[in-house]
Motif scaffolding. Structure first.
Motif, mmCIF file in Angstrom:
data_model
loop_
_atom_site.group_PDB
_atom_site.id
_atom_site.type_symbol
_atom_site.label_atom_id
_atom_site.label_comp_id
_atom_site.label_asym_id
_atom_site.label_seq_id
_atom_site.Cartn_x
_atom_site.Cartn_y
_atom_site.Cartn_z
ATOM 1 N N ASP A 144 25.203 -47.866 69.358
ATOM 2 C CA ASP A 144 25.344 -47.989 70.748
ATOM 3 C C ASP A 144 26.908 -48.741 71.212
ATOM 4 O OD1 ASP A 144 24.660 -49.980 72.849
ATOM 5 O OD2 ASP A 144 24.963 -51.617 71.979
ATOM 6 N N ASN A 145 27.260 -48.338 71.657
ATOM 7 C CA ASN A 145 28.611 -48.086 72.018
ATOM 8 C C ASN A 145 29.809 -47.124 71.173
ATOM 9 O OD1 ASN A 145 28.093 -48.743 75.283
ATOM 10 N ND2 ASN A 145 27.451 -50.453 75.088
ATOM 11 N N LEU A 146 29.436 -47.122 70.559
ATOM 12 C CA LEU A 146 29.882 -46.758 69.316
ATOM 13 C C LEU A 146 30.917 -46.071 69.417
ATOM 14 C CD1 LEU A 146 28.678 -44.735 66.209
ATOM 15 C CD2 LEU A 146 29.730 -46.802 65.909
ATOM 16 N N PHE A 147 32.045 -45.115 70.702
ATOM 17 C CA PHE A 147 32.996 -45.281 70.919
ATOM 18 C C PHE A 147 33.308 -45.717 72.515
ATOM 19 C CE2 PHE A 147 30.803 -41.214 69.344
ATOM 20 C CZ PHE A 147 31.345 -40.687 68.795
ATOM 21 N N GLU A 148 33.389 -46.892 72.748
ATOM 22 C CA GLU A 148 33.426 -47.569 74.138
ATOM 23 C C GLU A 148 35.044 -47.896 74.072
ATOM 24 O OE1 GLU A 148 31.448 -51.661 74.296
ATOM 25 O OE2 GLU A 148 32.231 -52.031 72.271
ATOM 26 N N ASP A 149 35.630 -47.638 72.697
ATOM 27 C CA ASP A 149 37.559 -47.654 72.755
ATOM 28 C C ASP A 149 37.683 -46.391 73.038
ATOM 29 O OD1 ASP A 149 37.632 -50.783 72.066
ATOM 30 O OD2 ASP A 149 36.404 -50.350 69.803
ATOM 31 N N MET A 150 37.293 -45.426 73.361
ATOM 32 C CA MET A 150 38.591 -44.344 73.399
ATOM 33 C C MET A 150 37.883 -44.162 75.039
ATOM 34 S SD MET A 150 36.572 -42.106 69.966
ATOM 35 C CE MET A 150 38.005 -40.816 71.004
ATOM 36 N N ASP A 151 39.485 -44.753 75.637
ATOM 37 C CA ASP A 151 38.671 -44.705 77.055
ATOM 38 C C ASP A 151 40.029 -43.267 77.323
ATOM 39 O OD1 ASP A 151 39.538 -44.249 79.840
ATOM 40 O OD2 ASP A 151 40.636 -46.410 80.154
ATOM 41 N N LEU A 152 39.471 -42.309 77.700
ATOM 42 C CA LEU A 152 40.011 -40.885 77.818
ATOM 43 C C LEU A 152 40.433 -40.383 79.045
ATOM 44 C CD1 LEU A 152 38.158 -38.192 76.256
ATOM 45 C CD2 LEU A 152 39.505 -39.704 74.593
ATOM 46 N N ASN A 153 40.485 -41.608 79.692
ATOM 47 C CA ASN A 153 41.661 -41.622 81.052
ATOM 48 C C ASN A 153 42.826 -42.671 81.048
ATOM 49 O OD1 ASN A 153 40.010 -40.169 82.956
ATOM 50 N ND2 ASN A 153 38.428 -41.627 82.901
ATOM 51 N N SER A 154 43.216 -43.475 80.364
ATOM 52 C CA SER A 154 43.395 -44.267 79.730
ATOM 53 C C SER A 154 45.009 -43.970 79.788
ATOM 54 C CB SER A 154 43.827 -45.059 78.577
ATOM 55 O OG SER A 154 45.240 -46.281 78.272
ATOM 56 N N THR A 155 46.219 -44.815 80.373
ATOM 57 C CA THR A 155 47.142 -43.620 80.886
ATOM 58 C C THR A 155 48.296 -43.649 79.546
ATOM 59 O OG1 THR A 155 48.198 -45.615 82.266
ATOM 60 C CG2 THR A 155 47.481 -44.468 82.756
ATOM 61 N N LYS A 156 47.867 -44.674 78.910
ATOM 62 C CA LYS A 156 48.572 -44.477 77.601
ATOM 63 C C LYS A 156 48.519 -43.583 76.853
ATOM 64 C CE LYS A 156 48.413 -49.889 76.761
ATOM 65 N NZ LYS A 156 47.662 -50.895 76.314
ATOM 66 N N LEU A 157 47.513 -42.114 77.049
ATOM 67 C CA LEU A 157 47.601 -41.164 76.271
ATOM 68 C C LEU A 157 48.400 -40.480 77.198
ATOM 69 C CD1 LEU A 157 43.822 -40.968 76.123
ATOM 70 C CD2 LEU A 157 45.280 -40.849 74.088
ATOM 71 N N GLY A 158 48.611 -40.638 78.931
ATOM 72 C CA GLY A 158 49.401 -39.734 79.185
ATOM 73 C C GLY A 158 49.074 -40.213 81.128
ATOM 74 N N LYS A 159 50.085 -39.852 81.840
ATOM 75 C CA LYS A 159 50.098 -39.962 83.000
ATOM 76 C C LYS A 159 49.599 -39.785 83.882
ATOM 77 C CE LYS A 159 55.302 -42.830 83.186
ATOM 78 N NZ LYS A 159 56.462 -42.032 83.984
ATOM 79 N N THR A 160 49.413 -38.763 83.607
ATOM 80 C CA THR A 160 48.510 -37.787 84.414
ATOM 81 C C THR A 160 47.213 -37.220 84.008
ATOM 82 O OG1 THR A 160 49.337 -35.730 84.096
ATOM 83 C CG2 THR A 160 50.708 -36.965 85.826
ATOM 84 N N PRO A 161 46.224 -36.919 84.444
ATOM 85 C CA PRO A 161 44.944 -36.056 83.506
ATOM 86 C C PRO A 161 45.023 -35.238 82.833
ATOM 87 C CG PRO A 161 43.960 -36.750 86.178
ATOM 88 C CD PRO A 161 46.095 -37.000 85.597
ATOM 89 N N ASP A 162 46.553 -34.366 83.946
ATOM 90 C CA ASP A 162 46.563 -33.345 82.705
ATOM 91 C C ASP A 162 47.429 -33.229 81.498
ATOM 92 O OD1 ASP A 162 45.524 -30.975 84.519
ATOM 93 O OD2 ASP A 162 47.700 -30.436 85.719
ATOM 94 N N ALA A 163 48.498 -34.291 81.463
ATOM 95 C CA ALA A 163 49.080 -34.611 80.282
ATOM 96 C C ALA A 163 48.281 -35.000 78.935
ATOM 97 C CB ALA A 163 50.265 -35.503 80.980
ATOM 98 N N ARG A 164 46.981 -36.169 79.595
ATOM 99 C CA ARG A 164 46.337 -36.900 78.532
ATOM 100 C C ARG A 164 45.154 -35.826 78.224
ATOM 101 N NH1 ARG A 164 46.377 -40.843 83.172
ATOM 102 N NH2 ARG A 164 43.990 -40.107 84.111
ATOM 103 N N ASN A 165 45.364 -34.293 79.240
ATOM 104 C CA ASN A 165 44.205 -33.069 78.625
ATOM 105 C C ASN A 165 44.423 -32.631 77.319
ATOM 106 O OD1 ASN A 165 41.701 -32.381 79.254
ATOM 107 N ND2 ASN A 165 43.325 -30.382 79.587
ATOM 108 N N SER A 166 46.340 -32.251 77.892
ATOM 109 C CA SER A 166 46.999 -31.288 76.550
ATOM 110 C C SER A 166 47.139 -32.504 75.513
ATOM 111 C CB SER A 166 48.225 -31.669 77.443
ATOM 112 O OG SER A 166 49.671 -30.793 76.127
ATOM 113 N N ILE A 167 47.385 -33.513 75.060
ATOM 114 C CA ILE A 167 47.345 -34.638 74.253
ATOM 115 C C ILE A 167 46.329 -34.048 73.599
ATOM 116 C CG2 ILE A 167 47.012 -36.198 75.222
ATOM 117 C CD1 ILE A 167 49.944 -35.879 72.321
ATOM 118 N N ILE A 168 45.141 -34.081 73.631
ATOM 119 C CA ILE A 168 43.814 -34.552 73.202
ATOM 120 C C ILE A 168 44.180 -32.868 73.201
ATOM 121 C CG2 ILE A 168 41.631 -35.015 74.071
ATOM 122 C CD1 ILE A 168 42.020 -37.206 75.322
ATOM 123 N N ALA A 169 43.286 -32.177 73.714
ATOM 124 C CA ALA A 169 43.198 -31.204 73.099
ATOM 125 C C ALA A 169 44.252 -30.163 72.025
ATOM 126 C CB ALA A 169 43.404 -29.852 74.512
#
Length: 526
Positions: A144-169
């Motif tokens: 239950d909610n094991l991955f709740e702390d992984m917010d893939l839309n957090s701006t800490k991962l990148g300012k834009t969706p493309d930037a976040r997508n790039s770092i995660i990929a």
């Protein structure tokens, strides 16, 4: 895997983890990298499990698509088996390797997102689907909610969706290249690597580290103590389990542990503990970890456990609500631990859950040994009325992350083999200084454990104190009262010192004359 290969893998993972760092602090990017590693583990476990089932049909799980004949029948049959045996289910296109491939171009060396597919939405959905696959099953609570702390839309991962997508990929691509050797059941490569990362994050997390991690050398001592004389354990319990590392450490000291129990107040750390259990191959039916405040809202009723270990927050505050005076955990003592210091409340809670044949070891600050008031009352009751305290072990200062205070281990048994005395060990001087931290080496750990097991009296190190001596000391357990570590200083030859002083004074007089000559030549008066 050799020691060099292990270190190489650990460094490789730490480098990948630092790819995510950005503007995040240690405990924030920890949640992402450990979450991705856990997702990779679940995927590889799922794929291995499904491939075994499909072996007779000469089909590989990752190759099943909508165009595969009887695809839905295959997937439904595998899902049913997986939920029973693994506790979760992933479809072929949800596997880690498939997502990593979609997120990156065909060139292994290139992870530039300009030529890669957008995977953020898919990935977030997959992480949710893992949890949804367990709904209504036995494993629902464990996922239950094991991955709740992984917010893939957090701006800490990148300012834009493309930037976040790039770092995660990029992170997925690097992780996908690592072989955790899950097929080799003799090795726990991934488990060891996971523990290494948790330790690395703890060293960089300051005071927060104490919330989720006990240094491995201290864990070893606790684990070896509570498994003394045992090859198997029916159960092990940690009421402040953090990341679960201490529970898993106990399991390394015996052939088998029937069940693992724990409670953790912090939600993020609770998620980490469940991931850690699953990732170390502990079946979801064999662990029961709850998320709640242990003292205020205990979750394991009146269950008793064969081994209990804990490194609770030192001198934490708790409510000390008068209603607890009728709570089975505290009622027999006649006093509650003070609201400003919950140390003995944790001791009382753990003793309540200790089986008659069990051993319990808890790390606490030195104040519990000598503070007065309610704590003295509880201490006296435990020794005089119950005779549960078996040993007091003093540890070196500055061995825990986030605090430099010296600590001790209290060992309790309800059925003591040596009921007439309490063993005191002063191990405060047995350490090696590494940078800003004091470290316990194997020889230090072995000496503590062996002294405890043999109850050996060693001059200036350990002593078996008769109960009447402790009573004479009014139940003050301060270790120097029992283990004399005083070192006589070398005798000083007063005559030689006086002669040296006279010689120095004579030299000073001669120097003063020389300086006076120079000053007169310069026309200066001193």
């Amino acid at each position: 895997m050799s020691e060099d290969q292990k270190k190489q893998l650990e460094q490789q993972l730490w480098n990948i983890a630092n790819t995510l760092r950005g503007k995040m602090n240690a405990d924030e990017f920890r949640d992402y990298i450990l979450g991705f590693i856990f997702y990779k583990y679940l995927s590889e476990k799922m794929e291995m499990f499904a491939n075994d089932i499909l072996q007779q049909d000469n089909i590989r799980f990752s190759e099943i698509t909508n165009k595969t004949a009887n695809a839905s029948e295959y997937l439904e049959a595998i899902k049913e088996e997986a939920l029973e045996k693994l506790g979760y289910f992933l479809k072929p296109d949800e596997l880690f390797s498939a997502v990593a491939l979609r997120g990156n171009s065909g060139d292994d060396e290139s992870v530039d997102q300009s030529s890669a597919n957008f995977i953020l939405g898919d990935l977030q959905k997959i992480l949710t689907n893992i949890q949804l696959s367990t709904m209504g099953t036995e494993s629902e609570e464990d996922f239950d909610n094991l991955f709740e702390d992984m917010d893939l839309n957090s701006t800490k991962l990148g300012k834009t969706p493309d930037a976040r997508n790039s770092i995660i990929a990029k992170v997925l691509a690097h992780l996908d290249k690592i072989d955790f050797e899950l097929k080799n059941t003799e090795l726990d490569v991934l488990g060891d690597a996971y523990e290494y990362l948790i330790g690395q994050f703890a060293s960089g997390a300051g005071k927060k580290a104490g919330e989720f991690y006990t240094p491995q050398e201290v864990s070893k001592i606790l684990a070896k103590i509570v498994t003394t004389g045992k090859h198997k354990l029916k159960s092990v319990y940690d009421p402040t389990c953090g990341s679960g590392s201490l529970l898993l450490r106990v399991a390394r000291e015996v052939k088998d542990v029937g069940n693992f129990y724990g409670q953790e107040m912090n939600r993020t750390t609770y998620n980490l503990a469940r991931m850690n259990m699953i990732l170390h191959g502990v079946h979801y039916r064999k662990f029961d970890i709850k998320q709640e405040d242990t003292l205020e809202r205990p979750q394991h009723g009146n269950q008793t456990f064969e081994a209990i270990v804990a490194n609770p927050p030192f001198s934490a505050e708790w409510s000390a609500n008068p209603l607890f005076s009728s709570d089975d955990r505290f009622s027999q003592y006649g006093r509650l631990a003070p609201g400003s210091k919950a140390d003995f409340a944790f001791v009382q809670h753990m003793i309540h859950h200790l089986a008659e044949n069990g051993i319990m070891a808890i790390v606490l600050p030195h104040g519990v040994l000598f503070r007065g008031g309610a704590e003295l009352h509880i201490r006296k009751y435990l020794i005089e009325q119950k005779n549960f305290l078996d040993a007091v072990i003093g540890l070196p200062a500055n061995i825990f992350y986030g605090t430099s205070i010296p600590t001790c281990i209290l060992v309790f048994k309800k059925c003591r083999e040596n009921p007439d005395d309490i063993l005191f060990i002063d191990a405060s001087k047995g350490f090696e200084k590494v940078k800003n931290q004091n470290m316990l080496r194997e020889e230090h750990i072995d000496k503590i454990v062996q002294t405890f097991r043999d109850r050996t009296a060693i001059e200036k190190y350990s002593y078996n104190a008769p109960l009447n001596e402790i009573a004479e000391n009014e139940y003050n357990l301060n270790i120097p009262r029992y283990v004399d570590t005083f070192e006589e200083e070398e005798e000083i030859d007063i005559q030689a010192v006086m002669l040296e002083i006279k010689q120095l004074e004579a030299q000073r007089t001669e120097l003063d004359k020389e300086i006076d000559v120079y000053l007169k030549e310069l026309g200066l008066v001193f």
